[in-house]
Design a protein around this motif. Structure first.
Motif, short mmCIF file in Angstrom:
data_model
loop_
_atom_site.label_atom_id
_atom_site.label_comp_id
_atom_site.label_asym_id
_atom_site.label_seq_id
_atom_site.Cartn_x
_atom_site.Cartn_y
_atom_site.Cartn_z
N ALA A 161 -19.80 -17.90 -12.64
CA ALA A 161 -20.06 -16.71 -11.81
C ALA A 161 -21.40 -16.08 -12.18
O ALA A 161 -22.14 -15.60 -11.32
CB ALA A 161 -18.93 -15.71 -11.96
N ASN A 201 -9.62 -18.84 -3.65
CA ASN A 201 -9.86 -19.35 -5.00
C ASN A 201 -8.66 -19.24 -5.93
O ASN A 201 -8.45 -20.09 -6.78
CB ASN A 201 -11.03 -18.61 -5.65
N ASP A 249 -16.82 -10.07 -16.57
CA ASP A 249 -18.18 -10.58 -16.40
C ASP A 249 -18.90 -9.81 -15.31
O ASP A 249 -18.27 -9.12 -14.50
CB ASP A 249 -18.15 -12.08 -16.07
N THR A 267 -16.17 -9.56 -12.21
CA THR A 267 -14.73 -9.78 -12.29
C THR A 267 -14.18 -9.36 -13.65
O THR A 267 -14.79 -9.68 -14.68
CB THR A 267 -14.42 -11.29 -12.05
N MET A 313 -15.71 -11.65 -6.30
CA MET A 313 -15.08 -12.32 -5.15
C MET A 313 -14.74 -11.30 -4.07
O MET A 313 -14.37 -10.16 -4.38
CB MET A 313 -13.78 -13.02 -5.58
N GLY A 328 -10.32 -29.16 -13.20
CA GLY A 328 -10.87 -27.88 -12.77
C GLY A 328 -9.84 -27.01 -12.07
O GLY A 328 -9.97 -26.71 -10.88
N VAL A 329 -8.81 -26.63 -12.76
CA VAL A 329 -7.87 -25.63 -12.24
C VAL A 329 -7.57 -24.66 -13.37
O VAL A 329 -6.46 -24.22 -13.57
CB VAL A 329 -6.55 -26.27 -11.73
N GLY A 330 -8.65 -24.37 -14.14
CA GLY A 330 -8.50 -23.67 -15.40
C GLY A 330 -7.93 -22.27 -15.32
O GLY A 330 -7.21 -21.84 -16.22
N PHE A 331 -8.24 -21.55 -14.26
CA PHE A 331 -7.79 -20.17 -14.17
C PHE A 331 -6.28 -20.08 -14.40
O PHE A 331 -5.78 -19.25 -15.16
CB PHE A 331 -8.14 -19.55 -12.81
N ASN A 333 -15.31 -20.09 -16.21
CA ASN A 333 -15.39 -19.48 -14.87
C ASN A 333 -16.38 -18.31 -14.84
O ASN A 333 -17.13 -18.14 -13.89
CB ASN A 333 -14.02 -18.97 -14.43
#
Ligand code: ADP
Length: 620
Positions: free
Chosen positions: A44, A95, A82, A176, A87, A127-130, A40
């Motif tokens: 970004a 998100n 990072d 973030t 956001m 893709g729902v890694g967070f 992620n």
């Protein structure tokens, strides 16, 4: 200025379900949460790198693009920060509070039913890694500030159960910072060694500097720009795993470098498995477009068309301007050249595998046949190349085997002008189709189309290397029986009489009744009067449109068959026999039942019972 108050939000129900699965059913490979957070952060950073080039108004424009991981042992915190796009408040809600992916509920259902080892890979690929961070964290704090000029910073907090909060906060630099408050049992993620090791294992190809407690990790950058001779299979495999958020190796890869007419480097991968064919979710296009190592479009459909969405990889071209817009990508001549060359190479590679390593190809076919068939329908330009890749079952192979069209033509020989096929739901019922009797007798091969898509494919192809496709039921195939002259006139007359009789009984339900020249054993068959759609196709049309009327078929009878001979006999003796009428009607209904196009089922059962009763009377 007063700061915005704390606001509480409930997670979307799908997020709640996902969190439940993550927290209560995953115990192994938890380390992948780090790969997901890094991935992620890379996204970004890629986005900001692009924005910096095309957009003047950016927060902290000169800030270095990097990822920092720090470990706070006294507070049990792992922090990953990072300098990416960050956001806004609305983006946070969208998100990190919902799952923006079509087919999510189906995915969650399948996910909860899958084995633990598979779950992690599914999550990475979907893709729902967070959210996977909640496997190791009892609470997560996300501090973020958008790159948009004048943005405020926000803090998102959640314990990973039903809700989260958002409040305004202070954050100096754009980007973030994610703070994981680790669970008691997850202290290993406070070890610098573990973190470094995990990064090298899963995230070696990060295109930005990454530091763990101020130590820079040695990563490999853009391997696609490196000469092929310096790369090993392991490098490609590692890159694939990074790119696809997976632990799996690819089935095959292609590395292209071209200087003229367009400069570009590309690496493509074909995966070993397909979630789409397993019914999980539709794969997102997987080839990203770069210009001088700057990501300009993720999943670029204008180069690798939608039907090849299973192909993963990167294309990097110095000749593509950074600020190219979606619309101009489509009409760019250079993009078109890259596309042509890339597709040519992908098809070449697949054809080579098909020829040289059948087992490998069968796995590719199992996973991606549907995509290639889709390509036949949508990609006129490459239709011929794709048709070389198609596989079919056939009357000359065992049930599990496949042949390609070239093999069919090789066996058929020059003289045969058509490629014959028969459609059906499965091989077993196809093999029982009486239409095949004549082909067997004459030793002519017939393709078995047991996938509803096959007929669409045939419809688009129409021919292959100059030979037209022809449905077995409509093909004018005759068996050379002993000359009709051998039969006396009465024989022919009697058969003709039965035919006239059947025509009056069947009436509007059929187009014609004829003597069959193609049957060997069966009493009768329904054949197709012209090259109209097959029954399979008609059934699909009926599903789409309830009022669709099946086309009328020709009822062919086989005078050599015992039942027909008996019917001729009875008709001659007692033309108005009620039993003959019942048998005749039943024979047509039997054929319709076989095709699955019956509409008068209620009349069939009492009639069969009457016929059975008659049969009983003959049993002592
Ligand atoms: P995915 O990354 O596959 O879209 P995630 O659930 O991991 O799914 O993340 C959801 C979204 O949250 C991302 O698409 C991105 O828009 C946003 N996001 C996550 N991490 C960051 C980050 N470090 N910086 C900016 N946006 C992020």
């Amino acid at each position: 200025m007063e700061r915005e108050k704390l606001e509480k939000f409930e997670f979307e129900s799908e997020v709640k379900q996902l969190l439940h699965i993550l927290v209560y059913s995953l115990y192994k490979n938890k380390e992948i949460f780090l790969r997901e957070l890094i991935s992620n952060a890379v996204d970004a950073l890629n986005k900001i790198k692009f924005e910096i080039l095309i957009n003047k108004d950016i927060e902290d424009k000169d800030e270095a693009l990097r990822i920092d991981i720090s470990l706070n042992r006294t507070q049990n915190k792992l922090i990953i920060e990072d300098t990416g796009i960050g956001m806004t408040r609305d983006e946070l809600i969208k998100n990190l509070g919902t799952i923006a992916h079509s087919g999510t509920s189906n995915f969650l259902k399948k996910l909860s039913e899958s084995k633990e080892e598979e779950k992690i890979d599914f999550i990475g690929k979907f893709g729902v890694g967070f959210y996977s961070s909640f496997m190791v964290a009892k609470e997560i704090h996300v501090y973020t500030k958008s790159f948009k000029k004048g943005s405020k910073a926000f803090l998102w907090r959640s314990k990973g159960d039903a809700d989260y909060t958002i409040e305004e906060t202070i954050k100096k630099i754009r980007g973030t910072r994610i703070e994981l408050l680790l669970k008691k049992d997850e202290k290993e993620f406070l070890e610098k060694f573990t973190i470094k090791h995990t990064i090298l294992k899963h995230s070696k190809f990060i295109p930005f500097p990454i530091y763990v407690e101020k130590d820079k990790i040695e990563t490999s950058e853009a391997i696609w720009t490196q000469p092929k001779s310096t790369l090993k299979k392991e490098d490609y495999y590692g890159f694939y795993k990074f790119l696809g958020n997976t632990q799996e190796e690819p089935e095959t890869y292609i590395h292209l470098s071209s200087d003229a007419p367009v400069q570009f480097n590309a690496i493509f991968f074909v995966p070993k498995t397909s979630f789409e064919s397993a019914g999980f979710f539709k794969t997102e296009p997987g080839v990203d477009l770069y210009s001088k190592k700057i990501l300009i479009q993720k999943g670029c459909k204008d180069i690798i068309p939608e039907y090849l969405r299973f192909v993963k990889g990167v294309i990097d071209s110095e000749d593509i301007p950074i600020n190219i817009s979606r619309e101009t990508i489509q009409n760019n001549i250079k993009i078109d050249k890259i596309k042509k060359h890339s597709l040519k190479k992908i098809f070449q590679q697949l054809t080579k595998i098909k020829e040289k390593d059948r087992e490998k190809y069968l796995n590719i076919w199992k996973n991606f046949a549907k995509n290639l068939k889709e390509g036949i329908a949508y990609d006129f330009e490459n239709r011929e190349k794709i048709s070389d890749l198609l596989l079919f079952h056939s009357s000359k192979k065992s049930k599990k085997d496949f042949i390609d069209l070239k093999e069919y033509l090789d066996r058929a020989g020059e003289k045969q002008k058509e490629i014959f096929y028969v459609t059906g739901l499965d091989i077993e019922s196809i093999e029982k189709n009486p239409a095949l009797e004549a082909f067997r007798k004459k030793d002519i091969e017939v393709l078995y189309l047991n996938d509803p898509l096959d007929e669409i494919v045939i419809d688009h192809l129409r021919e292959y290397k100059g030979k037209i496709f022809k449905m077995a039921e409509s093909a004018d195939i005759k068996i050379d029986k002993e000359k009709d002259g051998g039969k006396d006139e009465n024989y022919l007359k009697d058969n003709e009489n039965l035919i006239l009789y059947l025509k009056t009984i069947y009436g509007e339900r059929i187009a014609d009744v004829k003597i069959s020249k193609r049957l060997v054993d069966s009493p009768c068959i329904l054949s197709h009067p012209n090259d109209g759609p097959s029954v399979q196709m008609e059934k699909i049309m009926k599903m789409v449109n309830k009022d669709y009327k099946f086309s009328k078929k020709i009822f062919e009878i086989n005078p050599e068959n015992k039942l027909i001979k008996n019917m001729v006999r009875i008709h001659k003796a007692t033309p108005d026999s009620p039993e003959l009428k019942a048998i005749s009607l039943q024979l047509l209904d039997n054929m319709m039942l076989r095709e699955g196009i019956i509409d008068n089922i209620d009349t069939i059962i009492p009639r069969i019972q009457d016929i059975m009763l008659q049969a009983c009377k003959n049993i002592k």
